[in-house]
Structure formats: C-alpha cells, structure tokens
Design an enzyme around this catalytic site. Structure first.
Site, PDB file in Angstrom:
ATOM      1  N   SER A  64      65.661 -36.076  23.424  1.00 62.78           N
ATOM      2  CA  SER A  64      65.962 -36.416  24.819  1.00 62.78           C
ATOM      3  C   SER A  64      65.511 -37.826  25.191  1.00 62.78           C
ATOM      4  O   SER A  64      64.585 -38.378  24.598  1.00 62.78           O
ATOM      5  CB  SER A  64      65.279 -35.426  25.776  1.00 62.78           C
ATOM      6  OG  SER A  64      65.888 -34.169  25.680  1.00 62.78           O
ATOM      7  N   GLN A  65      66.174 -38.350  26.194  1.00 63.30           N
ATOM      8  CA  GLN A  65      65.801 -39.638  26.782  1.00 63.30           C
ATOM      9  C   GLN A  65      64.357 -39.535  27.292  1.00 63.30           C
ATOM     10  O   GLN A  65      63.998 -38.561  27.959  1.00 63.30           O
ATOM     11  CB  GLN A  65      66.759 -39.915  27.940  1.00 63.30           C
ATOM     12  CG  GLN A  65      66.523 -41.213  28.661  1.00 63.30           C
ATOM     13  CD  GLN A  65      67.472 -41.358  29.853  1.00 63.30           C
ATOM     14  OE1 GLN A  65      68.330 -40.515  30.086  1.00 63.30           O
ATOM     15  NE2 GLN A  65      67.292 -42.409  30.609  1.00 63.30           N
TER      16      GLN A  65
END
Length: 213
Positions: A64-65
């Site tokens: 994930s970011q």
C-alpha cells in the site's frame, strides 16, 4: 538485507510528504520513519520504495501507499498493548507499522504465496506478530476476539458482519468499502448492537478476496 544512511534519509523525506498530506499522529510518523520499506519490495523497485505510491508485490497484490498505511493506522488510534486484527497481511508492511505502534497483532492472509513469504520475512526484521494466519479474512478470528481494533487492507464490497461482532466495546474497525473505488470507513462499537460510522473520502485498494471454497 541492508538499510543504509541513504535509505534512512529517503524515509525522513517520505515522513515529511505524509505529514504534509495531513497525518498528525507522531507515533505513526515515527513508525513510517523507522521501517525499511525497501526491504518489503522486490529489489527491482528499490528506487520507488520511498515514493508515496503503491507498488506490485507477489500474487497480484500491492504494497500500500505509505500515506494510506499512515491514514488507516491513525484512524485505529492504537494504544500500547492493544489487540489488533489485520485482514490482509500482504507484504507485511502494515503489520510492521502496527507492531511499531505497540499493538499485539493477529494477521490473516488468504494468498498462500504471500503468507509463506511474509511469515518468514517479518521475524527476520524483528517484527513478531502474535499470530500470522493463512485463511479467510471475511470470517475474522472468532477464537481470539474481542479486538480493540480491526484493520482491513483490501477493498471490501460490503462490511463483513463477523468483523463488527468481533470488536470490543469502544473498538474501531477501519475498512475501505466499495467496488472499484472505496470509501475509507470507520466503525466505532458503542454497545452490543450500536455502531457509530464515519466516512473519510475515496481510496483505491486491491479487492478483498472471499474464500469461495
């Protein structure tokens, strides 16, 4: 597995980016600044490790970011010693953040390939979850409930009822709800059947896979 001064410097730049986007929780920022994200990624992506972006990992999933990880972590409002259930271990990066925040982490992953990689890799970095489980996150983990917090790290088309039922009173469920685009949603359990719901705008996640077997 090297973590150099250069990596540490890049992490501090990443912390500044995430802070600029509105993350205020000092413990969360400290965790982002400490965890060697580049080690969670394929070596081919090293140049991208400290950009605020999601990237592909094994089994068609993504890491994930960092902003998204920080955003979800901040919503959980973790206190040291909290019992936290994570649905979707993935690369283990979010798991490491939860460990840094002092949580006792129970994490479920339904992709066997990822589960095998991450369950060996996390302890090497010194991150020891209470339990890493290969299984269906939609069902939660009834035998270990109730949880102070539950975090879902994949897009859910609906909110699985077992997850709500496994929250302690006062507990928080953070889940991205929706099909193509998800709305980050926080549920706070106020009583046996009472939940407070808050919505926090649009995010994009890989889909949460339901076990069809």
């Amino acid at each position: 597995m090297k973590d150099t001064f250069k990596h540490k410097g890049l992490r501090q730049q990443l912390v500044a980016v995430v802070k600029d986007k509105g993350i205020k929780d000092e413990q969360v920022l400290k965790a982002i600044g400490k965890i060697p994200r580049h080690l969670f990624m394929d070596s081919g992506f090293l140049d991208h490790a400290y950009q605020d972006k999601a990237f592909p990992i094994a089994a068609n999933q993504t890491i994930s970011q960092p902003y998204t990880v920080a955003f979800q972590s901040e919503l959980l409002n973790i206190k040291n010693g909290d019992k936290v259930l994570e649905i979707g271990t993935g690369s283990g990066y979010q798991t490491a953040v939860l460990c840094e925040l002092g949580a006792k982490v129970y994490s479920i992953e339904r992709q066997l390939e990822l589960f095998k990689i991450t369950s060996k890799f996390l302890p090497k970095l010194g991150y020891r979850a209470k339990k890493l489980i290969f299984g269906d996150g939609y069902k939660g983990l009834k035998e270990e409930a109730p949880f102070d917090s539950i975090i879902v790290t994949a897009g859910a088309p609906f909110v699985p009822k077992p997850l709500l039922s496994q929250l302690a009173i006062g507990g928080r469920l953070v889940i991205p709800v929706g099909d193509d685009i998800q709305i980050m949603t926080l549920f706070i359990r106020k009583g046996p059947k009472e939940f407070e719901k808050h919505e926090f705008g649009e995010f994009r996640f890989v889909p949460l896979l339901e076990d069809k077997n």
